[in-house]
Design an enzyme around this catalytic site. Structure first.
Site, short mmCIF file in Angstrom:
data_model
loop_
_atom_site.label_atom_id
_atom_site.label_comp_id
_atom_site.label_asym_id
_atom_site.label_seq_id
_atom_site.Cartn_x
_atom_site.Cartn_y
_atom_site.Cartn_z
N THR A 30 0.85 -1.21 0.00
CA THR A 30 0.00 0.00 0.00
C THR A 30 0.88 1.25 0.00
O THR A 30 0.51 2.28 -0.56
CB THR A 30 -0.97 0.03 1.21
OG1 THR A 30 -0.20 -0.08 2.41
CG2 THR A 30 -2.00 -1.06 1.15
N ARG A 38 -9.26 -4.72 1.06
CA ARG A 38 -10.38 -4.31 1.93
C ARG A 38 -10.30 -2.87 2.41
O ARG A 38 -11.26 -2.34 2.94
CB ARG A 38 -10.46 -5.26 3.13
CG ARG A 38 -10.85 -6.65 2.70
CD ARG A 38 -10.61 -7.70 3.78
NE ARG A 38 -10.94 -9.03 3.28
CZ ARG A 38 -10.14 -9.79 2.56
NH1 ARG A 38 -8.92 -9.37 2.27
NH2 ARG A 38 -10.51 -10.97 2.12
N HIS A 121 0.11 -16.60 -5.05
CA HIS A 121 -1.02 -16.27 -5.92
C HIS A 121 -0.57 -15.86 -7.33
O HIS A 121 -1.25 -15.09 -8.00
CB HIS A 121 -1.89 -15.18 -5.27
CG HIS A 121 -2.49 -15.64 -3.98
ND1 HIS A 121 -2.86 -14.80 -2.97
CD2 HIS A 121 -2.79 -16.90 -3.54
CE1 HIS A 121 -3.35 -15.51 -1.96
NE2 HIS A 121 -3.31 -16.78 -2.28
P1 NAD Z 1 -5.81 -7.83 2.67
O1 NAD Z 1 -6.26 -6.70 1.81
O2 NAD Z 1 -6.81 -8.84 3.09
O3 NAD Z 1 -5.13 -7.29 4.01
C1 NAD Z 1 -4.14 -6.31 3.99
C2 NAD Z 1 -3.83 -5.95 5.44
O4 NAD Z 1 -2.74 -5.04 5.39
C3 NAD Z 1 -4.99 -5.26 6.16
O5 NAD Z 1 -5.25 -5.93 7.38
C4 NAD Z 1 -4.45 -3.82 6.42
O6 NAD Z 1 -4.78 -3.36 7.71
C5 NAD Z 1 -2.95 -4.02 6.34
N1 NAD Z 1 -2.23 -2.85 5.85
C6 NAD Z 1 -2.59 -1.98 4.88
N2 NAD Z 1 -1.62 -1.07 4.69
C7 NAD Z 1 -0.62 -1.38 5.56
C8 NAD Z 1 0.65 -0.83 5.85
N3 NAD Z 1 1.10 0.25 5.20
N4 NAD Z 1 1.41 -1.42 6.79
C9 NAD Z 1 0.96 -2.51 7.48
N5 NAD Z 1 -0.24 -3.08 7.26
C10 NAD Z 1 -1.01 -2.53 6.29
O7 NAD Z 1 -4.59 -8.47 1.91
P2 NAD Z 1 -4.06 -9.95 1.90
O8 NAD Z 1 -4.07 -10.52 3.27
O9 NAD Z 1 -2.78 -9.91 1.14
O10 NAD Z 1 -5.15 -10.76 1.04
C11 NAD Z 1 -5.80 -10.21 -0.08
C12 NAD Z 1 -5.53 -10.94 -1.40
O11 NAD Z 1 -5.50 -9.95 -2.44
C13 NAD Z 1 -4.24 -11.63 -1.51
O12 NAD Z 1 -4.40 -12.74 -2.30
C14 NAD Z 1 -3.35 -10.63 -2.24
O13 NAD Z 1 -2.40 -11.25 -3.03
C15 NAD Z 1 -4.30 -9.94 -3.17
N6 NAD Z 1 -3.90 -8.53 -3.42
C16 NAD Z 1 -2.65 -8.30 -3.89
C17 NAD Z 1 -2.22 -7.00 -4.12
C18 NAD Z 1 -0.82 -6.80 -4.63
O14 NAD Z 1 -0.28 -7.64 -5.36
N7 NAD Z 1 -0.15 -5.72 -4.21
C19 NAD Z 1 -3.08 -5.93 -3.86
C20 NAD Z 1 -4.38 -6.20 -3.40
C21 NAD Z 1 -4.78 -7.53 -3.18
#
Ligand code: NAD
Length: 255
Positions: A30, A38, A121
């Site tokens: 992020t 989410r 993934h």
């Molecule tokens: P998730 O969205 O379920 O959870 C992300 C978590 O990270 C949240 O609990 C949030 O509070 C926390 N978070 C957000 N910003 C943060 C920061 N700067 N520092 C610390 N914590 C932080 O994500 P997930 O558990 O990875 O599962 C979602 C699925 O979606 C996975 O399969 C993932 O691969 C995929 N996804 C991938 C990407 C990517 O490739 N960058 C982006 C979105 C979703």
């Protein structure tokens, strides 16, 4: 508890652990401008990912993905690694972690210099023809889309599907490799994951000690050794500083 005190404890665990793995989720990226699923601006607030990124939907009507899903992936492929990714790459170079297990498809760990990366993934570097299994590069795929093709099709007539894991897809071999890697480790440091996506969320349970760095509470908090409620970049920068103070690492190579 005070963040610095927790980071000192994590440094202790890391330096004592004979083998450590870092496991990351969308939260590590992020700070590179890629929203998590989410959070505010995340995919869930725009489309239903279980519909747009579902194998069954893709097999019956791939246009749903190319029209509604692909536009949300374009920012991912343009993003750059952040400090958190560089610290994780530095920990591997310093011999303090053996690998990174990631749920992300953004390739930012490799871009930051991590070498042993298990992608649970999949990724967005290539796409595979569903008919003849021919592979094409992401850039070629984008080239076709830019030239006006609604749906990139292989010479054999089959549709190309990106090599990211969709809901309903089988998991790649990297999942089995990650199970082995985590099982053989003493410590897993989870960074930026809600640990809601299964079966990836089962992996930390294979390890004796788990440190969880996440902005928000997760359902796994009460099962882990340590919860650090912080931004990934902040916690990992402090960890690097502490390890440097103890002589375990040198200057951080970033960018
Ligand atoms: P998730 O969205 O379920 O959870 C992300 C978590 O990270 C949240 O609990 C949030 O509070 C926390 N978070 C957000 N910003 C943060 C920061 N700067 N520092 C610390 N914590 C932080 O994500 P997930 O558990 O990875 O599962 C979602 C699925 O979606 C996975 O399969 C993932 O691969 C995929 N996804 C991938 C990407 C990517 O490739 N960058 C982006 C979105 C979703």
């Amino acid at each position: 508890m005070d963040l610095r005190k927790q980071i000192n404890e994590l440094a202790d665990m890391l330096l004592k652990s004979p083998r450590t793995v870092v496991m990351t989720g969308a939260g590590i990226s992020t700070e590179s401008g890629i929203p998590d699923f989410r959070g505010p601006g995340g995919l869930w607030s725009k489309v239903d990912p279980t519909e747009v990124f579902h194998r069954r939907v893709f097999l019956t009507n791939p246009r749903v993905f190319y029209e509604k899903g692909l536009p949300h992936l374009l920012d991912i492929t343009r993003a750059k690694p952040n400090t958190g990714h560089y610290v994780i790459a530095g920990l591997e170079k310093a011999g303090l972690i053996s690998a990174v297990v990631t749920q992300n498809v953004d390739g930012l760990h490799q871009a930051a210099g991590s070498r042993r990366v298990f992608e649970l993934h999949g990724h967005l570097r290539t796409a595979t023809c569903l008919k003849c299994r021919n592979k094409t590069g992401w850039e070629q795929l984008m080239e076709e889309i830019r030239s006006g093709t609604a749906m990139p099709v292989c010479g054999c007539g089959g549709v190309y599907k990106p090599d990211a894991v969709f809901f309903g897809d089988p998991l790649p071999l990297d999942y089995d490799r990650a199970v082995k890697e985590v099982s053989e480790s003493m410590l897993t440091v989870v960074v930026g994951s809600s640990l809601e996506v299964s079966p990836a969320n089962c992996l930390p349970g294979l390890c004796r000690y788990v440190s969880l760095i996440n902005l928000e509470p997760t359902a796994a908090d009460r099962f882990v050794t340590q919860v650090i409620r912080s931004r990934a970049g902040t916690a990992l920068s402090l960890l690097w500083e502490e390890l440097k103070r103890r002589g375990a690492v040198g200057e951080l190579e970033a960018g």
